[in-house]
Design an enzyme around this catalytic site. Structure first.
Site, PDB file in Angstrom:
ATOM      1  CD  GLU A   1      25.464  77.425  29.567  1.00 59.85           C
ATOM      2  OE1 GLU A   1      25.267  78.002  30.306  1.00 59.85           O
ATOM      3  OE2 GLU A   1      25.020  76.273  30.539  1.00 59.85           O
TER       4      GLU A   1
ATOM      5  CG  HIS B   1      29.207  78.054  30.248  1.00 57.99           C
ATOM      6  ND1 HIS B   1      30.898  76.645  30.056  1.00 57.99           N
ATOM      7  CD2 HIS B   1      28.617  77.551  30.450  1.00 57.99           C
ATOM      8  CE1 HIS B   1      30.445  76.386  30.755  1.00 57.99           C
ATOM      9  NE2 HIS B   1      28.403  76.114  30.812  1.00 57.99           N
TER      10      HIS B   1
ATOM     11  CG  HIS C   1      34.337  77.383  27.384  1.00 59.26           C
ATOM     12  ND1 HIS C   1      35.251  77.513  28.644  1.00 59.26           N
ATOM     13  CD2 HIS C   1      32.737  77.235  27.860  1.00 59.26           C
ATOM     14  CE1 HIS C   1      34.271  76.970  29.465  1.00 59.26           C
ATOM     15  NE2 HIS C   1      32.901  77.162  29.150  1.00 59.26           N
TER      16      HIS C   1
ATOM     17  CG  ASN D   1      26.669  74.219  36.488  1.00 57.69           C
ATOM     18  OD1 ASN D   1      27.323  73.214  35.813  1.00 57.69           O
ATOM     19  ND2 ASN D   1      26.289  74.674  35.861  1.00 57.69           N
TER      20      ASN D   1
ATOM     21  CG  ASN E   1      23.526  78.262  34.841  1.00 60.58           C
ATOM     22  OD1 ASN E   1      24.417  78.847  34.980  1.00 60.58           O
ATOM     23  ND2 ASN E   1      22.991  77.167  33.960  1.00 60.58           N
TER      24      ASN E   1
HETATM   25  C1  LIG Z   1      23.957  77.205  32.978  1.00 58.91           C
HETATM   26  O1  LIG Z   1      23.911  75.911  31.996  1.00 58.91           O
HETATM   27  C2  LIG Z   1      24.670  75.285  31.917  1.00 58.91           C
HETATM   28  C3  LIG Z   1      23.725  73.875  31.146  1.00 58.91           C
HETATM   29  O2  LIG Z   1      24.497  72.867  32.174  1.00 58.91           O
HETATM   30  C4  LIG Z   1      25.680  74.726  32.889  1.00 58.91           C
HETATM   31  O3  LIG Z   1      27.154  74.276  31.964  1.00 58.91           O
HETATM   32  C5  LIG Z   1      27.189  76.617  33.049  1.00 58.91           C
HETATM   33  O4  LIG Z   1      27.821  76.225  33.854  1.00 58.91           O
HETATM   34  C6  LIG Z   1      25.378  76.773  33.762  1.00 58.91           C
HETATM   35  N1  LIG Z   1      25.891  78.457  33.691  1.00 58.91           N
HETATM   36  C7  LIG Z   1      25.558  78.998  34.592  1.00 58.91           C
HETATM   37  C8  LIG Z   1      26.442  79.713  34.490  1.00 58.91           C
HETATM   38  O5  LIG Z   1      25.966  78.318  36.475  1.00 58.91           O
END
Ligand SMILES: *[C@@H]1O[C@H](CO)[C@@H](O)[C@H](O)[C@H]1NC(C)=O
Ligand SMILES: *[C@@H]1O[C@H](CO)[C@@H](O)[C@H](O)[C@H]1NC(C)=O
Length: 349
Positions: A48, A109, A128, A218, A264
């Site tokens: 991830e 995550h 989580h 995100n 990401n």
């Molecule tokens: C990386 O990708 C995952 C998959 O969707 C996402 O949910 C997550 O938030 C991301 N992690 C980061 C560190 O951004």
């Protein structure tokens, strides 16, 4: 179960098109291949997030269980892998986690590293356990490839943390979506265009919201000069550049619009280029259909602060090799591409 039905209901309606656009449900992609890539042995259930230290040690979080998205090993706890990108043929090694940490509920995550002036490496991991959100702070011990758990951070403002970027040995910025606190709410936000997702600054002395108004904040990361914070808004298909101020507040500088679900963000420490793992057809992440695999796509953004940033697609695959890429991270010509629940790819550029 109710949640999955809700998604199925949405995925059948043609009339829901504007809504579905947020998931870029139907885009098919032309392949872009890279010559020297191989799947990483031992990583089969997600990769991830990836963070690479300035010395080439890469941390990889694996085994995320996301509501609504399949897991290839639903009963296996999450893991953190280490890869030394200085090796000729780097292998992924699972890091041992110190006793006393609840491994059974480990659901890692986003991750971020911080190296202090003594060279101590801290690893922040968004966790989580039981669908809650915590941030776990570990110290990395290279001598025996282990992680010593230092503390669990919980806070009312860390409601549903997605990603994190470390600012110090116990401070960070974090993005909140509503995925884990309220999955239905998150989809309502997305489909109704509500922008309730935010960025929070955390330190032991002060915790506060520093930016708000995202559909689904995100990935988050910082420019090499540490002046700017980049936030990926996955369902708004864009990257926001925010200026960081002395009081940790963030103000908006610009937004770069893209045609894909940006997940990401990682930053090349030498060039400042932003590398993004993307979902070109995001709805497929929620399918469980071998004929309709979620695709992978890697974008590189150069000179994001300039008038005309250059956006290059460096890798794209329809899911036959790599499904659902969520992160792409670079170290001296070596590229790691991670995924939400699938494998991970190592490429020499
Ligand atoms: C990386 O990708 C995952 C998959 O969707 C996402 O949910 C997550 O938030 C991301 N992690 C980061 C560190 O951004
Ligand atoms: C996916 O791409 C591979 C290689 O480019 C191709 O052989 C395969 O037929 C494609 N699959 C689908 C479902 O389009």
């Amino acid at each position: 179960m109710k949640k999955v039905k809700f998604l199925k209901l949405l995925s059948v309606g043609e009339s829901l098109n504007p809504w579905m656009n947020r998931l870029n449900a139907s885009r098919e992609i032309a392949p872009v291949t890279l010559p020297n890539c191989r799947l990483i042995k031992g990583i089969e259930t997600g990769s991830e997030d990836i963070d690479i230290l300035p010395n080439g040690l890469a941390f990889i979080s694996s085994g995320l269980k996301y509501p609504g998205i399949k897991s290839l090993a639903p009963d296996k706890p999450g893991e953190i892998f280490l890869m030394d990108l200085n090796e000729d043929d780097p292998r992924a090694v699972e890091l041992r986690i110190s006793r006393g940490f609840d491994l059974a509920s480990f659901n890692p995550h986003g991750i971020s590293t911080y190296v202090d002036t003594y060279g101590t490496v801290y690893l922040f991991v968004v966790n989580h356990p039981h669908q809650k959100s915590t941030v776990e702070l570990f110290k990395f011990v290279e001598a025996d490839n282990s992680l010593v758990h230092l503390k669990t951070i919980r806070h009312d403002l860390l409601t549903s943390v997605n990603d994190i970027v470390a600012m110090g040995p116990d401070s960070f910025y974090a993005t909140n979506d509503h995925y884990f606190s309220d999955f239905i709410l998150m989809f309502l936000e997305m489909f109704l265009g509500l922008t309730w997702s935010n960025v929070v600054y955390y330190s032991p002395e002060e915790v506060k919201e520093v930016a708000a108004g995202f559909y689904s904040a995100n990935g988050i990361n910082i420019s090499p000069d540490r002046k700017y914070i980049y936030v990926a808004d996955v369902f708004d298909h864009n990257v926001h550049v925010m200026e960081k101020h002395a009081d940790w507040n963030l103000t908006h500088v610009k937004t770069l619009q893209l045609d894909t679900l940006v997940d990401n963000l990682s930053i090349d420490p030498y060039t400042g280029d932003i590398w993004i793992g993307c979902h070109p057809n995001g709805m497929k992440l929620f399918y469980d259909d071998p004929e309709n695999l979620p695709a992978s796509e890697v974008l590189r953004i150069q000179n994001i602060l300039s008038e005309e940033p250059a956006v290059t697609r460096l890798y794209a695959d329809n899911g036959s090799v790599l499904q659902g890429s969520s992160v792409a991270s670079i170290y001296e010509g070596k590229l790691l591409i991670g995924t939400v629940f699938h494998r991970a790819l190592y490429c020499e550029l």
